[in-house]
Every structure is written in structure tokens, then in C-alpha cells.
Design a protein around this motif. Structure first.
Motif, PDB file in Angstrom:
ATOM      1  N   ASP A  69      50.065   1.482  10.908  1.00  0.00           N
ATOM      2  CA  ASP A  69      49.775   1.493  12.332  1.00  0.00           C
ATOM      3  C   ASP A  69      49.743   2.941  12.801  1.00  0.00           C
ATOM      4  OD1 ASP A  69      49.581   1.222  15.055  1.00  0.00           O
ATOM      5  OD2 ASP A  69      51.184  -0.262  15.251  1.00  0.00           O
ATOM      6  N   VAL A  70      48.531   3.478  13.044  1.00  0.00           N
ATOM      7  CA  VAL A  70      48.408   4.878  13.443  1.00  0.00           C
ATOM      8  C   VAL A  70      48.409   5.045  14.952  1.00  0.00           C
ATOM      9  CG1 VAL A  70      47.171   5.517  11.346  1.00  0.00           C
ATOM     10  CG2 VAL A  70      45.879   4.764  13.343  1.00  0.00           C
ATOM     11  N   GLY A  71      48.452   3.931  15.694  1.00  0.00           N
ATOM     12  CA  GLY A  71      48.493   4.011  17.144  1.00  0.00           C
ATOM     13  C   GLY A  71      47.110   4.154  17.756  1.00  0.00           C
ATOM     14  N   ILE A  72      47.073   4.206  19.081  1.00  0.00           N
ATOM     15  CA  ILE A  72      45.793   4.279  19.783  1.00  0.00           C
ATOM     16  C   ILE A  72      45.604   5.600  20.519  1.00  0.00           C
ATOM     17  CG2 ILE A  72      45.687   1.775  20.079  1.00  0.00           C
ATOM     18  CD1 ILE A  72      46.599   2.141  22.955  1.00  0.00           C
ATOM     19  N   GLY A  73      46.581   6.469  20.480  1.00  0.00           N
ATOM     20  CA  GLY A  73      46.439   7.757  21.125  1.00  0.00           C
ATOM     21  C   GLY A  73      46.539   7.677  22.635  1.00  0.00           C
ATOM     22  N   GLN A  74      46.281   8.786  23.293  1.00  0.00           N
ATOM     23  CA  GLN A  74      46.389   8.890  24.748  1.00  0.00           C
ATOM     24  C   GLN A  74      45.132   8.358  25.415  1.00  0.00           C
ATOM     25  OE1 GLN A  74      49.094  10.000  26.475  1.00  0.00           O
ATOM     26  NE2 GLN A  74      48.031   9.458  28.361  1.00  0.00           N
ATOM     27  N   ASP A  75      45.311   7.554  26.469  1.00  0.00           N
ATOM     28  CA  ASP A  75      44.141   7.049  27.194  1.00  0.00           C
ATOM     29  C   ASP A  75      43.468   8.185  27.962  1.00  0.00           C
ATOM     30  OD1 ASP A  75      45.272   7.260  29.949  1.00  0.00           O
ATOM     31  OD2 ASP A  75      46.680   5.775  29.179  1.00  0.00           O
ATOM     32  N   LEU A  76      42.302   7.902  28.541  1.00  0.00           N
ATOM     33  CA  LEU A  76      41.509   8.942  29.187  1.00  0.00           C
ATOM     34  C   LEU A  76      42.070   9.378  30.535  1.00  0.00           C
ATOM     35  CD1 LEU A  76      37.916   7.615  28.425  1.00  0.00           C
ATOM     36  CD2 LEU A  76      39.154   9.437  27.266  1.00  0.00           C
ATOM     37  N   GLY A  77      42.913   8.555  31.134  1.00  0.00           N
ATOM     38  CA  GLY A  77      43.496   8.907  32.423  1.00  0.00           C
ATOM     39  C   GLY A  77      42.600   8.510  33.583  1.00  0.00           C
ATOM     40  N   THR A  78      43.069   8.761  34.807  1.00  0.00           N
ATOM     41  CA  THR A  78      42.332   8.430  36.020  1.00  0.00           C
ATOM     42  C   THR A  78      42.307   9.641  36.942  1.00  0.00           C
ATOM     43  OG1 THR A  78      43.114   6.141  35.859  1.00  0.00           O
ATOM     44  CG2 THR A  78      42.176   6.828  37.957  1.00  0.00           C
ATOM     45  N   PRO A  79      41.132  10.250  37.165  1.00  0.00           N
ATOM     46  CA  PRO A  79      39.834   9.950  36.559  1.00  0.00           C
ATOM     47  C   PRO A  79      39.811  10.352  35.088  1.00  0.00           C
ATOM     48  CG  PRO A  79      39.700  11.952  37.851  1.00  0.00           C
ATOM     49  CD  PRO A  79      41.061  11.384  38.109  1.00  0.00           C
ATOM     50  N   PRO A  80      38.803   9.904  34.320  1.00  0.00           N
ATOM     51  CA  PRO A  80      38.782  10.185  32.880  1.00  0.00           C
ATOM     52  C   PRO A  80      38.744  11.676  32.571  1.00  0.00           C
ATOM     53  CG  PRO A  80      37.194   8.479  33.455  1.00  0.00           C
ATOM     54  CD  PRO A  80      37.680   9.052  34.746  1.00  0.00           C
ATOM     55  N   ASN A  81      39.493  12.065  31.559  1.00  0.00           N
ATOM     56  CA  ASN A  81      39.530  13.452  31.092  1.00  0.00           C
ATOM     57  C   ASN A  81      38.968  13.487  29.676  1.00  0.00           C
ATOM     58  OD1 ASN A  81      40.049  16.056  30.349  1.00  0.00           O
ATOM     59  ND2 ASN A  81      42.275  15.949  30.626  1.00  0.00           N
ATOM     60  N   SER A  85      40.624  18.648  23.060  1.00  0.00           N
ATOM     61  CA  SER A  85      41.902  19.151  22.561  1.00  0.00           C
ATOM     62  C   SER A  85      41.757  19.811  21.188  1.00  0.00           C
ATOM     63  CB  SER A  85      42.945  18.021  22.498  1.00  0.00           C
ATOM     64  OG  SER A  85      44.238  18.557  22.282  1.00  0.00           O
ATOM     65  N   ILE A  86      42.909  20.140  20.578  1.00  0.00           N
ATOM     66  CA  ILE A  86      42.926  20.794  19.269  1.00  0.00           C
ATOM     67  C   ILE A  86      42.660  19.756  18.178  1.00  0.00           C
ATOM     68  CG2 ILE A  86      44.292  22.190  17.678  1.00  0.00           C
ATOM     69  CD1 ILE A  86      43.589  23.586  20.293  1.00  0.00           C
ATOM     70  N   PHE A  87      41.820  20.085  17.216  1.00  0.00           N
ATOM     71  CA  PHE A  87      41.498  19.173  16.120  1.00  0.00           C
ATOM     72  C   PHE A  87      42.687  19.107  15.158  1.00  0.00           C
ATOM     73  CE2 PHE A  87      39.005  18.207  12.123  1.00  0.00           C
ATOM     74  CZ  PHE A  87      38.715  16.903  12.489  1.00  0.00           C
ATOM     75  N   ASP A  88      43.486  18.047  15.286  1.00  0.00           N
ATOM     76  CA  ASP A  88      44.640  17.859  14.426  1.00  0.00           C
ATOM     77  C   ASP A  88      44.804  16.374  14.149  1.00  0.00           C
ATOM     78  OD1 ASP A  88      45.628  16.829  16.797  1.00  0.00           O
ATOM     79  OD2 ASP A  88      47.010  18.478  17.187  1.00  0.00           O
ATOM     80  N   ARG A  89      45.970  15.963  13.647  1.00  0.00           N
ATOM     81  CA  ARG A  89      46.165  14.569  13.232  1.00  0.00           C
ATOM     82  C   ARG A  89      46.035  13.582  14.383  1.00  0.00           C
ATOM     83  NH1 ARG A  89      52.426  13.004  12.246  1.00  0.00           N
ATOM     84  NH2 ARG A  89      51.412  10.982  12.361  1.00  0.00           N
TER      85      ARG A  89
END
Length: 270
Positions: A69-81, A85-89
Motif C-alpha cells: 500500500d503506497v498510499g494516494i498522496g496529497q490531494d490537489l486542495g481547494t482551489p487545485p494546486n 514539487s521535487i521529483f522524489d518517492r
């Protein structure tokens, strides 16, 4: 174009593929519920339930298939961002998980596979996972109507689906909770000359001397905290002029922003 490519199946029969796509896709209407929903998600509320649903199912599919389970990461926020970001894991870079360490590339002495958690993984971000699931849903239904599709809650519910097996496809579960044929794929869009630094954490890269291609490479500067910052107690006359100019420019931009916002509201564009 996406539907024609999916239909073609690498046969090169572009004429029939285009004809099929043109005959299947109706003219898009501004009152279409799906269009309105996606427009809201991509331009107003990046934390909308639609993107969440597709991302959640995508993560469950990956977990059922790999056991991780690698997770779903951070959502885009409101309004979307949409800052990449930095290319990492956590932003799409493949990484090796060996023992308790995480590496962009590993050439060390520790034996791979010794621990149950050893694996080579990749975590697509929230937007990538949701778009991947949406494309599967839109392109993977084929000629099957909604009543002919098998309902699902996870990937295992699609194991006995028959309408994807005739062409060697595999069935996947989507955010709309139906089994469709897999049609979308992740593409690792990174220049082959840029390679992860061995035995370092993710986000560290080298330029390979073995790459024979010639291509431009662009990267946003990343200032390490070890570079340091010098603080001066007295800026002198030049410092006073710089401070004054900064205050004036900041005030001008604030006023311009307020004026622009009011103008957009007046035209009902904000």
C-alpha cells in the motif's frame, strides 16, 4: 484520439479506429453532468469526491496486485494546486525499499529480498492516479452498456469478468464501481541520461556518462539547507533603498490584485 488509440490495439489500422471513435463519441454538451463534475474538480475543488473515489480504487487495485500500500498522496486542495514539487518517492520516482532504507538506486552490500518489505515501488501522485482511473473507466467499457458491466468494490471482484478476456485484456475496478478493461498506462517521462544517485535517498540524481543521446535537460534549482544564509545587522544606504522599493512594489501589486479581482467579479469570471 485516445479512444481510437485504445481501439486500435497496436494493429496500425488507424482508418477503422478513427471511424469507430467518431461514430461512438457524441458531441460534447456544456450541460453534460460528467463534464461539469470534472470541471469542478480540476478548476474549483481539487479535493472533490469524484477524484477521491477513483484514486482510492486505484490504490486498492495496486495493493491487491502487489501486496503493498503506497498510499494516494496529497490531494490537489481547494482551489487545485498543480505545483509538481521535487521529483522524489512521493512524486513519482521509482525507489528501492531494502530493509529499513529507501533508495533511488541501490548497489550496496545488503541482500535484496532478505526482508519481507523489500520491494521496488513507485507512488503516482493523487492527480496521476485519478486520471489513470478515469481513462480506464472511459476507454475500457467498449461496446458494453452500463447494465452489462460487473459491479465491483476491489480488483478481486473483477477476476471472473469475461468481456475483457477475448483480446487478452485484464479487468480492473474503477471509481464508478464497475469492472472495465484496462486501457491506461503510466509513462515514466524522464530523460534516460538522468539517473538516480546510487545508495542515496530519492530526489538525488546524476547525469549518466553512458547515454549516447543528445537532449536538453531542465531542472528547477533546489537549494540545500547546508548552503546557509548570511544575516547582516546593518544593510547600509543601499539596503534602505532596496527595502523602500520592495515596500512600494508590494503595495502596487496588492492594489493591482484587488483591482483585477473586482474586475473579474464584475464580468462574472471569478
Amino acid at each position: 484520439a485516445a479512444l481510437a488509440s485504445a481501439y486500435d490495439g497496436n494493429d496500425g489500422d488507424y482508418e477503422n479506429s478513427v471511424q469507430y471513435a467518431e461514430g461512438l463519441i457524441e458531441e460534447l454538451d456544456s450541460s453534460d453532468e460528467t463534464l461539469i463534475d470534472l470541471s469542478n474538480c480540476l478548476f474549483i475543488d481539487g479535493n472533490c469526491e469524484t477524484l477521491k473515489a477513483y484514486t482510492k480504487i486505484e490504490n486498492m487495485n495496486n495493493r491487491d496486485e502487489t501486496g503493498f500500500d503506497v498510499g494516494i498522496g496529497q490531494d490537489l486542495g481547494t482551489p487545485p494546486n498543480y505545483y509538481v514539487s521535487i521529483f522524489d518517492r512521493r512524486n513519482g520516482q521509482t525507489y528501492a525499499q531494502i530493509g529499513r532504507g529507501v533508495y533511488g538506486s541501490y548497489t550496496g552490500d545488503e541482500e535484496y529480498g532478505k526482508a519481507n518489505t523489500d520491494a521496488v515501488l513507485i507512488q503516482p501522485n493523487f492527480l496521476e492516479m485519478s486520471v489513470h482511473g478515469l481513462l480506464n473507466d472511459f476507454l475500457g467499457r467498449g461496446t458494453n452498456g452500463d447494465d452489462d458491466l460487473t459491479s465491483c468494490q476491489s480488483l478481486k471482484d473483477c477476476s471472473d469478468v469475461s468481456y475483457c478476456s477475448y483480446s487478452g485484456d485484464s479487468a480492473v475496478c474503477t471509481g464508478s464501481n464497475v469492472c472495465v478493461c484496462s486501457r491506461s498506462h503510466y509513462h515514466y517521462a524522464l530523460d534516460e541520461a538522468i539517473v538516480p544517485a546510487p545508495n542515496n535517498y530519492t530526489g538525488m540524481f546524476l547525469i549518466s556518462s553512458d547515454d549516447e543521446g543528445i537532449s536538453p535537460a531542465y531542472s528547477e534549482p533546489y537549494w540545500d539547507s547546508n548552503i546557509g544564509v548570511h544575516v547582516y545587522r546593518d544593510g547600509g544606504e543601499n539596503g534602505a533603498w532596496a527595502l523602500g522599493a520592495g515596500i512600494v512594489l508590494a503595495g502596487a501589486w496588492i492594489a493591482f490584485t484587488i483591482y483585477t479581482k473586482r474586475a473579474l467579479r464584475k464580468e462574472k469570471l471569478y
